[in-house]
Design an enzyme around this catalytic site. Structure first.
Site, PDB file in Angstrom:
ATOM      1  N   HIS A   1      94.861  46.807 -52.879  1.00 45.62           N
ATOM      2  CA  HIS A   1      93.639  46.240 -52.062  1.00 45.62           C
ATOM      3  C   HIS A   1      92.645  46.056 -52.686  1.00 45.62           C
ATOM      4  CE1 HIS A   1      90.373  47.238 -49.026  1.00 45.62           C
ATOM      5  NE2 HIS A   1      90.867  46.311 -48.532  1.00 45.62           N
ATOM      6  N   SER A   2      92.070  44.967 -52.549  1.00 46.65           N
ATOM      7  CA  SER A   2      90.572  44.459 -52.889  1.00 46.65           C
ATOM      8  C   SER A   2      90.629  44.525 -54.527  1.00 46.65           C
ATOM      9  CB  SER A   2      89.580  45.356 -52.326  1.00 46.65           C
ATOM     10  OG  SER A   2      88.159  44.960 -52.708  1.00 46.65           O
ATOM     11  N   MET A   3      89.690  45.247 -54.858  1.00 40.38           N
ATOM     12  CA  MET A   3      89.601  45.411 -56.360  1.00 40.38           C
ATOM     13  C   MET A   3      90.834  46.156 -57.041  1.00 40.38           C
ATOM     14  SD  MET A   3      86.892  43.483 -57.302  1.00 40.38           S
ATOM     15  CE  MET A   3      87.010  44.127 -59.173  1.00 40.38           C
TER      16      MET A   3
ATOM     17  N   THR B   1      92.046  40.517 -52.300  1.00 38.39           N
ATOM     18  CA  THR B   1      91.652  40.470 -53.716  1.00 38.39           C
ATOM     19  C   THR B   1      90.919  39.387 -54.325  1.00 38.39           C
ATOM     20  OG1 THR B   1      93.421  42.260 -54.227  1.00 38.39           O
ATOM     21  CG2 THR B   1      92.537  41.039 -56.104  1.00 38.39           C
TER      22      THR B   1
END
Length: 1071
Positions: A235-237, A264
């Site tokens: 998730h995301s970074m 991301t």
């Protein structure tokens, strides 16, 4: 008793010889004593020396602190109105509707602490036996965020086993979810933290795989290979951490073969405040590009790796969804980007956190993971091509040009027997319309002959119904692709799994060998007169779309109505040439902006009509669409119109049901985005309409530009511009201040500098920005001609081209040249407002300082004078204090901490300088005291605009300190990055005014500030961290100017460490 001080200048005598940089002595640390028998001596902070003014200098009339020119006022008002309009548009216009359903669960977490057979004889009994899936949380994310997908994984596997108890024999298996607790580390702002997590996770993957070794040997699965790879969901970074893992030295080849990322930012770092995060992005993206550019698989370490990037869309206000595009790092054979509004049965935009618990998405995500599992292979998943087919089936609409149909690969499974084929035949060229199922007392088949091969390369079959075509047993409507059946030794009537005999008692019959089309069904959101949103909880429509190349081996399309009684249900099917379905508007972008677009769909239109507008491809523009069908002339419409807006790169579709008006916005060509690894043809925006063709009424479609909605789209794309452009303005103002000071001896206020800069420099700046923006946009423009598109499509992008959009405001369309000067004006207005806020704060703090000074005066001996506002500590003590702070920076704290301390000290110095000037030279705004205050104020404003660039790393350090104060912070200990700031701030605390530079060396100051302004405008957004270092160079030069009069002799250096204990251990500045 006053200490003696060497006189640098007197009223009657000549000044002492000037330094090479100086045209005179300008030490503004003076002291004036007021003696009285009844009042205490009050010592003021600036020395008695009067500032020498150049010959011919004429004092100008003092102006108010708060005064500004008309031009400054106009720029500020324009900036404020623009900002209000942008923010209002962002919050209230062209906004997607939230429609996620929450996933509810009661999670439990089991920490793994190497509890193996050395500790218990039951270790092998309770070891995991599924397929390992590792969840990586994002920036400041929690390991508990895995709970929604883990719950959905358990639920779907239980349902699969219930339906098919022997499912494990085919290689399918359950999922074992692992997660990692990073103590909510902040990875978006700190590259070293990202690298640390990647290295840690590679070791964690090795440990996870070790849990499966020999776990199956005592079970019935003992013939299965041990897992050699894990699936990663980031998730995301966390998605960037997953990609970084594959570039680390401790990565085991092929230990990760599938990566799915949620929101991301793959294409570029969300913020560029940290050098290491920018360099890490550059390294991993270059590594992935280089790997996939290899011609042969042995030279590509990522050959077997697939990456699917899922973006939330415009509701994600944390990470720009444009950055989720992976087209610049890998080819279509190994991954793609898809938006949640495109995914079948999701059809909704999702914000940054909801993407982890949105129930609609979790169902699709888990379904796709279970579908790629194959525990008979060491990698625990299907081959790369098979995985990509599965992912495209689950995540894409099925209407893409490269969509793969499963029906051609299937074998006939149904034998359809008809009594009289001529009675079931639909004349070629006519449309099939079923308004209600079960109108005949017995099952009925409708045969649509497939056109002959001659001249039908562009033919397409389309069918839309509100019935579910995927359920073979339960539904009353079936669609089959059939050919005439002739019995052979290898295929007899008894060999078909399903036999549909519709011949009745007739002797003559026709047999057809058929394939069910249910596997190729495309879901469309239901559209009725009560529908509001595509994600409404109602059964979706079923849509079939076959090109001629998919069905040319067959002779008929058979639509079987097996309902015995009248049943709600309808179907519309037809053969049509693709060029008859498609329209293209070749209107220029200027024409669309001014006049819009108006199209009329004829009354004899097809079921599906498509409108392509190549000129519309930018994510910065929004549009208003009006769809006005006339009422049906005869019957009630079968369904309400459906609109699908889509672009092909990346895969983003958005549906509108029961459509009358629609807001059109998308994530097409965006600022600062790198070129695709293998650029595809440019097509622009496409609009696809499904409408009831039986209405026999035309439809008017109007598309208009939405300027107010477009303003809000600047927020996510350009929010980091305020870390760079304001510094451009501050540097330009400081340049004017130093020019005035070096030439005329008066350091003008920041407000005066703003007025001069706006009158003299701003017009030139706007012209230069407009010219550069247009030039960069023309160079980087998306090709519009077919020939240019073909050349672009047939070659790979070079390494230099990936960074071509990094300059200025990252434009790819010359039309948007005006954004550069617009942002410059807005940034200037922001600087004006911030400067006035700082002035207010300074005067509030000065008031507190005055009160404290007065209280201190009452508590002291009446005969003892108050210490000067600027008291120079012992040089030895100052040196030692500075060395201690620098030693902490070198080994313990990041230099950003020292910078924050320097900012606080500079704020205090500015307050004291203001009080000193106000108390001693209130009536003379051109005195030495006011010069010194204006100088300190300007330095503080300059440091203030660098502070946001340093704060994120400081936040990471504080977070690490809070988690475990012994955790080493292994980056940002560069002393060179902070020493000039500390020396300058320390120098200003003693009340020393910078000497004038009357020689040609004043050009050094001018050029440094000019280059700082230029760099902040051109590269500041992409490389914001460099702005700190450029300001550091400017400050180092100012320190050089400050120390230009120092006599670097042995006696002078020895005297520096002679500690005078007067005034309680500190010695006052000499008088």
């Amino acid at each position: 008793m006053r200490s003696r001080r060497p006189s640098s200048s007197t009223d009657d005598g000549d000044p002492e010889p000037a330094s090479p940089l100086d045209g005179g002595d300008y030490n503004y640390s003076t002291s004036a004593a007021i003696s009285s028998t009844t009042k205490p001596d009050v010592t003021t902070p600036i020395s008695k020396e009067k500032m020498e003014e150049p010959r011919g200098y004429r004092r100008v009339k003092a102006r108010s602190f708060w005064a500004c020119s008309i031009s400054t006022l106009c720029v500020t008002i324009l900036s404020a109105l623009t900002m209000v309009a942008i923010v209002h548009s962002f919050q209230s216009r062209q906004c997607d509707v939230k429609g996620c359903i929450k996933t509810y669960m009661s999670p439990a977490y089991a920490p793994l602490v190497n509890f193996d057979t050395e500790h218990t004889r039951f270790a092998s009994k309770y070891k995991p036996r599924g397929v390992p899936v590792l969840f990586i949380p994002g920036n400041a994310g929690s390991y508990k965020q895995v709970r929604s997908m883990a719950k959905e994984g358990a639920r779907q596997w239980a349902e699969l086993v219930q339906v098919n108890p022997g499912i494990e024999e085919s290689g399918r298996h359950k999922l074992d979810f692992f997660t990692v607790d990073f103590n909510e580390d902040i990875t978006a702002f700190h590259g070293q933290t990202l690298l640390d997590q990647a290295e840690y996770l590679n070791d964690a993957v090795a440990y996870i795989l070790s849990l499966y070794h020999d776990a199956r040997k005592s079970t019935l699965d003992s013939d299965l290979p041990d897992p050699s790879s894990v699936i990663i969901v980031g998730h995301s970074m966390g998605g960037i951490v997953a990609r970084t893992m594959l570039t680390m030295p401790n990565y085991q080849l092929n230990s990760v073969n599938t990566i799915i990322t949620l929101s991301t930012p793959h294409a570029r770092a969300p913020v560029s405040f940290d050098e290491q995060i920018v360099s890490t992005y550059t390294h991993i993206n270059d590594y992935w590009r280089k790997s996939y550019s290899a011609e042969w698989a042995p030279y590509n370490p990522l050959f077997y790796t697939t990456l699917i990037s899922i973006a939330g869309g415009s509701l994600d206000t944390v990470v720009p969804s444009d950055y989720a595009n992976v087209a610049s790092i890998l080819p279509e054979t190994n991954g793609f980007t898809v938006f949640t509004s495109s995914i079948p049965d999701v059809w909704v935009s999702i914000d940054h956190l909801a993407i982890l618990w949105c129930n609609q998405l979790m169902k699709v995500l888990i379904g796709s993971l279970l579908d790629i599992v194959d525990v008979k292979r060491p990698g625990q998943t299907k081959s790369r091509p098979d995985r990509m087919r599965v992912f495209k089936k689950w995540y894409l609409t099925g209407m893409e040009d490269n969509a793969i149909k499963t029906l051609p690969q299937e074998t006939p499974s149904t034998l359809l027997t008809l009594e009289d084929i001529s009675q079931s035949m639909i004349p070629q060229g006519e449309r099939l319309v079923i308004r209600e199922l079960g109108q005949s007392p017995k099952p009925r088949a409708y045969l649509m002959p497939i056109p002959a091969t001659t001249g039908t390369a562009g033919a397409r079959f389309t069918l839309l119904t509100n019935r579910n075509l995927e359920h073979v047993q339960d539904d009353h409507l079936k669609v089959l692709l059939c050919s005439m059946f002739s019995s052979t030794p290898s295929q007899t009537a008894q060999s078909f799994p399903m036999n549909m005999d519709l011949s009745g008692d007739g002797s003559g019959s026709t047999k057809l060998a058929c394939k069910l089309a249910g596997s190729d069904v495309i879901h469309l959101p239901a559209s009725t007169k009560d529908s509001q949103y595509p994600f409404d909880q109602s059964s979706p429509f079923s849509y079939l779309q076959y090109d001629f190349g998919d069905i040319y081996e067959h002779q008929f399309v058979a639509v079987v109505d097996s309902a015995a009684t009248p049943t709600t249900g309808w179907a519309v099917g037809e053969f049509v040439y693709r060029n008859a379905q498609k329209m293209q508007a070749n209107t220029s972008l200027t024409g669309l902006l001014v006049d819009g677009l108006h199209v009329t769909l004829a009354s004899n239109r097809h079921l599906v009509q498509e409108l392509t507008i190549p000129a519309i491809h930018s994510s910065l523009l929004t549009w208003k669409l009006s769809f006005q069908p006339q009422s049906c002339r005869n019957l009630e419409p079968l369904f309400q119109p459906i609109l699908r807006q889509y672009i092909s790169e990346p895969y983003e579709s958005k549906y509108f049901v029961n459509v009358k008006n629609a807001d059109i916005h998308f994530h097409g060509s965006a600022p600062f985005m790198p070129q695709a690894l293998k650029p595809g043809p440019h097509r622009g925006l496409s609009l696809q309409f499904w409408s009831d063709p039986t209405c026999n009424a035309p439809v008017d479609v109007t598309l208009k530009f939405d300027p107010w909605g477009s303003l809000g789209k600047l927020v996510m794309r350009y929010r980091t511009i305020f870390a760079a452009f304001p510094l451009l303005m501050v540097a330009s103002v400081s340049r004017k201040q130093f020019r005035e000071y070096n030439s005329r001896g008066r350091f003008i206020s920041f407000n005066e500098g703003l007025d001069i800069m706006i009158a003299q420099t701003l017009p030139v700046t706007l012209v230069v920005f407009s010219t550069l923006a247009a030039y960069f946009a023309i160079v980087n423009a998306v090709p519009s001609s077919p020939m240019s598109q073909n050349r672009r499509h047939n070659r790979e992008t070079t390494k230099a081209e990936y960074a071509r959009n990094d300059l200025l405001i990252g434009l790819q369309d010359p039309f948007f040249w005006f954004l550069a000067p617009l942002f410059a004006l807005v940034s200037l207005g922001v600087v004006v407002v911030v400067n006035y806020l700082v002035m207010v704060i300074l005067r509030i703090l000065m008031g507190y300082y005055t009160i404290l000074d007065y209280v201190s005066l009452l508590n002291r001996d009446k005969k003892r004078s108050i210490a000067a506002a600027f008291v120079a500590s012992s040089p030895k003590r100052r040196v030692m204090t500075t060395l201690v702070l620098l030693s902490f920076v070198a080994f313990v704290v990041p230099y950003q901490f020292a910078y924050l301390v320097a900012c606080i000290v500079q704020l205090a110095t500015t307050v004291r300088a203001l009080k000193c000037a106000h108390d001693n030279s209130a009536g003379d705004r051109h005195s030495a005291q006011w010069n010194f205050y204006h100088y300190t104020h300007s330095i503080m404003i300059l440091m203030l605009w660098i502070l946001p660039i340093n704060l994120p790393v400081l936040v990471v350090w504080i977070h690490n300190l809070a988690v475990h104060w012994l955790t080493p912070f292994s980056s940002h200990h560069n002393l060179i990055s902070i020493v000039p700031f500390i020396l300058l701030v320390e120098t200003l605390t003693s009340g020393k005014m910078i000497p004038r530079v009357t020689t040609r060396l004043w050009l050094v100051t001018d050029i440094l500030l000019a280059f700082l302004a230029f760099y902040a405008g051109i590269w500041g957004v992409t490389y914001a961290y460099r702005l700190h270092h450029l300001v550091n160079v400017v400050v180092a030069w100012l320190i050089t100017v400050h120390f230009s009069k120092a006599r670097l002799t042995t006696s002078g250096l020895l005297e520096l460490f002679n500690d005078d204990e007067e005034a309680g251990g500190s010695k006052q500045r000499p008088e």
